[in-house]
Write a protein that holds these residues in place. Structure first.
Motif, PDB file in Angstrom:
ATOM      1  N   PRO A 186       8.652  11.447  -9.259  1.00 49.37           N
ATOM      2  CA  PRO A 186       7.620  10.530  -8.767  1.00 49.37           C
ATOM      3  C   PRO A 186       8.203   9.517  -7.784  1.00 49.37           C
ATOM      4  O   PRO A 186       9.396   9.219  -7.791  1.00 49.37           O
ATOM      5  CB  PRO A 186       7.123   9.847 -10.048  1.00 49.37           C
ATOM      6  N   LEU A 187       7.329   8.972  -6.944  1.00 47.99           N
ATOM      7  CA  LEU A 187       7.774   8.048  -5.906  1.00 47.99           C
ATOM      8  C   LEU A 187       8.392   6.792  -6.504  1.00 47.99           C
ATOM      9  O   LEU A 187       9.358   6.248  -5.963  1.00 47.99           O
ATOM     10  CB  LEU A 187       6.584   7.682  -5.006  1.00 47.99           C
ATOM     11  N   HIS A 188       7.860   6.320  -7.613  1.00 42.61           N
ATOM     12  CA  HIS A 188       8.413   5.126  -8.272  1.00 42.61           C
ATOM     13  C   HIS A 188       9.847   5.371  -8.718  1.00 42.61           C
ATOM     14  O   HIS A 188      10.710   4.483  -8.613  1.00 42.61           O
ATOM     15  CB  HIS A 188       7.533   4.753  -9.461  1.00 42.61           C
ATOM     16  N   HIS A 189      10.142   6.589  -9.196  1.00 41.11           N
ATOM     17  CA  HIS A 189      11.501   6.940  -9.618  1.00 41.11           C
ATOM     18  C   HIS A 189      12.428   7.063  -8.409  1.00 41.11           C
ATOM     19  O   HIS A 189      13.601   6.667  -8.469  1.00 41.11           O
ATOM     20  CB  HIS A 189      11.466   8.254 -10.407  1.00 41.11           C
ATOM     21  N   VAL A 190      11.925   7.594  -7.305  1.00 35.97           N
ATOM     22  CA  VAL A 190      12.736   7.747  -6.102  1.00 35.97           C
ATOM     23  C   VAL A 190      13.141   6.388  -5.532  1.00 35.97           C
ATOM     24  O   VAL A 190      14.259   6.207  -5.047  1.00 35.97           O
ATOM     25  CB  VAL A 190      11.955   8.562  -5.048  1.00 35.97           C
ATOM     26  N   LEU A 191      12.246   5.407  -5.632  1.00 37.84           N
ATOM     27  CA  LEU A 191      12.523   4.070  -5.111  1.00 37.84           C
ATOM     28  C   LEU A 191      13.369   3.221  -6.045  1.00 37.84           C
ATOM     29  O   LEU A 191      13.623   2.049  -5.748  1.00 37.84           O
ATOM     30  CB  LEU A 191      11.202   3.341  -4.827  1.00 37.84           C
TER      31      LEU A 191
ATOM     32  N   LYS B   3      12.216  -3.491 -10.380  1.00 36.27           N
ATOM     33  CA  LYS B   3      11.338  -4.538  -9.857  1.00 36.27           C
ATOM     34  C   LYS B   3      11.038  -4.316  -8.387  1.00 36.27           C
ATOM     35  O   LYS B   3       9.905  -4.553  -7.929  1.00 36.27           O
ATOM     36  CB  LYS B   3      12.000  -5.898 -10.059  1.00 36.27           C
ATOM     37  N   ALA B   4      12.038  -3.866  -7.632  1.00 32.97           N
ATOM     38  CA  ALA B   4      11.818  -3.631  -6.205  1.00 32.97           C
ATOM     39  C   ALA B   4      10.789  -2.532  -5.976  1.00 32.97           C
ATOM     40  O   ALA B   4       9.935  -2.637  -5.084  1.00 32.97           O
ATOM     41  CB  ALA B   4      13.147  -3.262  -5.533  1.00 32.97           C
TER      42      ALA B   4
ATOM     43  N   VAL C 112       7.230  -2.829  -3.890  1.00 31.86           N
ATOM     44  CA  VAL C 112       6.912  -1.981  -2.737  1.00 31.86           C
ATOM     45  C   VAL C 112       5.651  -1.162  -2.982  1.00 31.86           C
ATOM     46  O   VAL C 112       4.852  -0.945  -2.062  1.00 31.86           O
ATOM     47  CB  VAL C 112       8.111  -1.068  -2.415  1.00 31.86           C
ATOM     48  N   LEU C 113       5.457  -0.721  -4.228  1.00 32.09           N
ATOM     49  CA  LEU C 113       4.272   0.065  -4.560  1.00 32.09           C
ATOM     50  C   LEU C 113       3.089  -0.801  -4.977  1.00 32.09           C
ATOM     51  O   LEU C 113       2.062  -0.269  -5.405  1.00 32.09           O
ATOM     52  CB  LEU C 113       4.611   1.057  -5.684  1.00 32.09           C
ATOM     53  N   TRP C 114       3.231  -2.102  -4.884  1.00 34.25           N
ATOM     54  CA  TRP C 114       2.141  -3.053  -5.117  1.00 34.25           C
ATOM     55  C   TRP C 114       1.558  -2.892  -6.519  1.00 34.25           C
ATOM     56  O   TRP C 114       0.344  -2.826  -6.708  1.00 34.25           O
ATOM     57  CB  TRP C 114       1.041  -2.886  -4.060  1.00 34.25           C
ATOM     58  N   ARG C 115       2.433  -2.812  -7.528  1.00 39.50           N
ATOM     59  CA  ARG C 115       1.963  -2.783  -8.909  1.00 39.50           C
ATOM     60  C   ARG C 115       1.310  -4.121  -9.274  1.00 39.50           C
ATOM     61  O   ARG C 115       0.322  -4.155  -9.985  1.00 39.50           O
ATOM     62  CB  ARG C 115       3.133  -2.480  -9.841  1.00 39.50           C
ATOM     63  N   ASN C 116       1.908  -5.205  -8.805  1.00 42.84           N
ATOM     64  CA  ASN C 116       1.320  -6.534  -8.954  1.00 42.84           C
ATOM     65  C   ASN C 116       0.885  -6.994  -7.562  1.00 42.84           C
ATOM     66  O   ASN C 116       1.700  -7.439  -6.754  1.00 42.84           O
ATOM     67  CB  ASN C 116       2.338  -7.510  -9.552  1.00 42.84           C
ATOM     68  N   LYS C 117      -0.412  -6.857  -7.274  1.00 47.08           N
ATOM     69  CA  LYS C 117      -0.906  -7.118  -5.926  1.00 47.08           C
ATOM     70  C   LYS C 117      -0.732  -8.573  -5.520  1.00 47.08           C
ATOM     71  O   LYS C 117      -0.450  -8.867  -4.348  1.00 47.08           O
ATOM     72  CB  LYS C 117      -2.379  -6.724  -5.840  1.00 47.08           C
ATOM     73  N   GLN C 118      -0.865  -9.485  -6.465  1.00 44.09           N
ATOM     74  CA  GLN C 118      -0.720 -10.912  -6.138  1.00 44.09           C
ATOM     75  C   GLN C 118       0.720 -11.234  -5.730  1.00 44.09           C
ATOM     76  O   GLN C 118       0.957 -11.935  -4.736  1.00 44.09           O
ATOM     77  CB  GLN C 118      -1.142 -11.757  -7.330  1.00 44.09           C
ATOM     78  N   GLU C 119       1.681 -10.711  -6.463  1.00 48.46           N
ATOM     79  CA  GLU C 119       3.090 -10.985  -6.155  1.00 48.46           C
ATOM     80  C   GLU C 119       3.515 -10.312  -4.854  1.00 48.46           C
ATOM     81  O   GLU C 119       4.168 -10.934  -4.008  1.00 48.46           O
ATOM     82  CB  GLU C 119       3.958 -10.494  -7.319  1.00 48.46           C
ATOM     83  N   SER C 120       3.130  -9.046  -4.671  1.00 51.83           N
ATOM     84  CA  SER C 120       3.476  -8.341  -3.440  1.00 51.83           C
ATOM     85  C   SER C 120       2.782  -8.963  -2.231  1.00 51.83           C
ATOM     86  O   SER C 120       3.381  -9.097  -1.158  1.00 51.83           O
ATOM     87  CB  SER C 120       3.083  -6.863  -3.562  1.00 51.83           C
TER      88      SER C 120
ATOM     89  N   TYR D 203       7.148  -1.838   3.614  1.00 48.95           N
ATOM     90  CA  TYR D 203       6.511  -2.549   2.509  1.00 48.95           C
ATOM     91  C   TYR D 203       5.112  -2.028   2.192  1.00 48.95           C
ATOM     92  O   TYR D 203       4.602  -2.241   1.096  1.00 48.95           O
ATOM     93  CB  TYR D 203       6.442  -4.041   2.841  1.00 48.95           C
ATOM     94  N   THR D 204       4.485  -1.350   3.168  1.00 51.23           N
ATOM     95  CA  THR D 204       3.103  -0.886   2.973  1.00 51.23           C
ATOM     96  C   THR D 204       2.954   0.632   2.944  1.00 51.23           C
ATOM     97  O   THR D 204       2.078   1.153   2.258  1.00 51.23           O
ATOM     98  CB  THR D 204       2.193  -1.450   4.073  1.00 51.23           C
ATOM     99  N   LEU D 205       3.805   1.353   3.691  1.00 53.91           N
ATOM    100  CA  LEU D 205       3.650   2.812   3.758  1.00 53.91           C
ATOM    101  C   LEU D 205       3.869   3.507   2.410  1.00 53.91           C
ATOM    102  O   LEU D 205       3.137   4.453   2.092  1.00 53.91           O
ATOM    103  CB  LEU D 205       4.595   3.388   4.822  1.00 53.91           C
ATOM    104  N   PRO D 206       4.875   3.101   1.592  1.00 53.68           N
ATOM    105  CA  PRO D 206       4.999   3.755   0.279  1.00 53.68           C
ATOM    106  C   PRO D 206       3.760   3.608  -0.591  1.00 53.68           C
ATOM    107  O   PRO D 206       3.366   4.553  -1.286  1.00 53.68           O
ATOM    108  CB  PRO D 206       6.216   3.052  -0.351  1.00 53.68           C
TER     109      PRO D 206
END
Length: 253
Positions: A53-58, A62-63, A67-75, A205-208
């Motif tokens: 999965p992309l999350h594992h590749v990255l 926390k990073a 990058v995947l905007w799991r927490n939209k407010q923080e990102s 920061y947005t494409l992933p």
């Protein structure tokens, strides 16, 4: 009489067992046939042969969450902060040294006033975080940097002295390097270094996040694009090799 009734009861039990076995076998066979009739889902190919999965590749930490905007407010706050800094430097014409000095002045002033005013309002003073870099971390970063720099100098020395001329003149390495440098030169002439850095950050920061959202569509289009690029590259490569004697001799050897 007892023997006849016992034989009759055992006979009925055997008949019931046979009926139960028959029903079980027929239901299992029908389920198997239904499973066979269902179309098997083919595994979709991921872009660049990705298996995880992309999350594992990255990195999966926390990073990757940012990058995947799991927490939209923080990102979103990080993106807004970087955008404000870019506008300060590029739009207003703020200088880096001036910005750093003003930021430190504001930070120290607010921290000093807060620490001294906390006793008057019966509140605990703020705790300044202790940032300590361990010797192991510094040595690890230094070793990685030293290895990469030495390899870069080694490659440049071999190419400049002609020792690694065969590798440098191979079509795939040569033309890919020329194409990348040419593309960077065009982009660099259109944007300033700060704008280019901000654009790279914005894309990274947005494409992933967008790729994860539309993963299936992007993988399908990307696979077709890679196939077409490989076809065109083979055609161009063959035409250039046939016209340049040095490269054609290198490839034959």
């Amino acid at each position: 009489m007892m023997s006849e009734s016992e034989e009759h009861g055992s006979l009925l039990e055997k008949i019931n067992e046979k009926i139960h076995e028959y029903k079980h076998s027929s239901s299992s066979s029908s389920s198997d046939s239904d499973d066979d009739k269902k179309p098997k889902k083919s595994k979709k190919k991921k872009l660049f042969g990705r298996k995880h999965p992309l999350h594992h590749v990255l990195g999966g930490g926390k990073a990757a969450d940012l990058v995947l905007w799991r927490n939209k407010q923080e990102s979103g706050s990080i993106l807004a902060g970087v955008t404000v800094i870019w506008l300060l430097f590029e739009g207003i014409g703020y200088h880096l040294l001036t910005f750093l000095c003003h930021a430190l002045i504001v930070f120290l002033t607010v921290w000093f006033v807060w620490s001294n005013a906390a006793s008057f309002v019966n509140r605990s003073p703020p705790k300044f975080p202790e940032v300590i870099l361990s010797e192991v971390q510094c040595l690890k970063v230094a070793q990685i940097a030293r290895k990469e720099i030495n390899e870069a100098f080694y490659t440049l020395r071999n190419v400049a002295s002609g020792k690694d001329l065969k590798t440098y003149l191979m079509p795939s390495f040569f033309w890919q390097t020329i194409a990348v440098l040419w593309f960077i030169s065009i982009v660099g002439s259109c944007f300033s270094f700060l704008t280019l850095s901000y654009t790279i950050f914005l894309m990274a920061y947005t494409l992933p996040m967008l790729y994860e959202k539309y993963e299936d569509q992007v993988d399908a289009v990307g696979e077709k694009a890679l196939i077409e690029i490989k076809k065109q590259y083979k055609v161009i490569d063959a035409k250039l090799i046939s016209k340049i004697p040095l490269l054609s001799e290198k490839k034959q050897h």
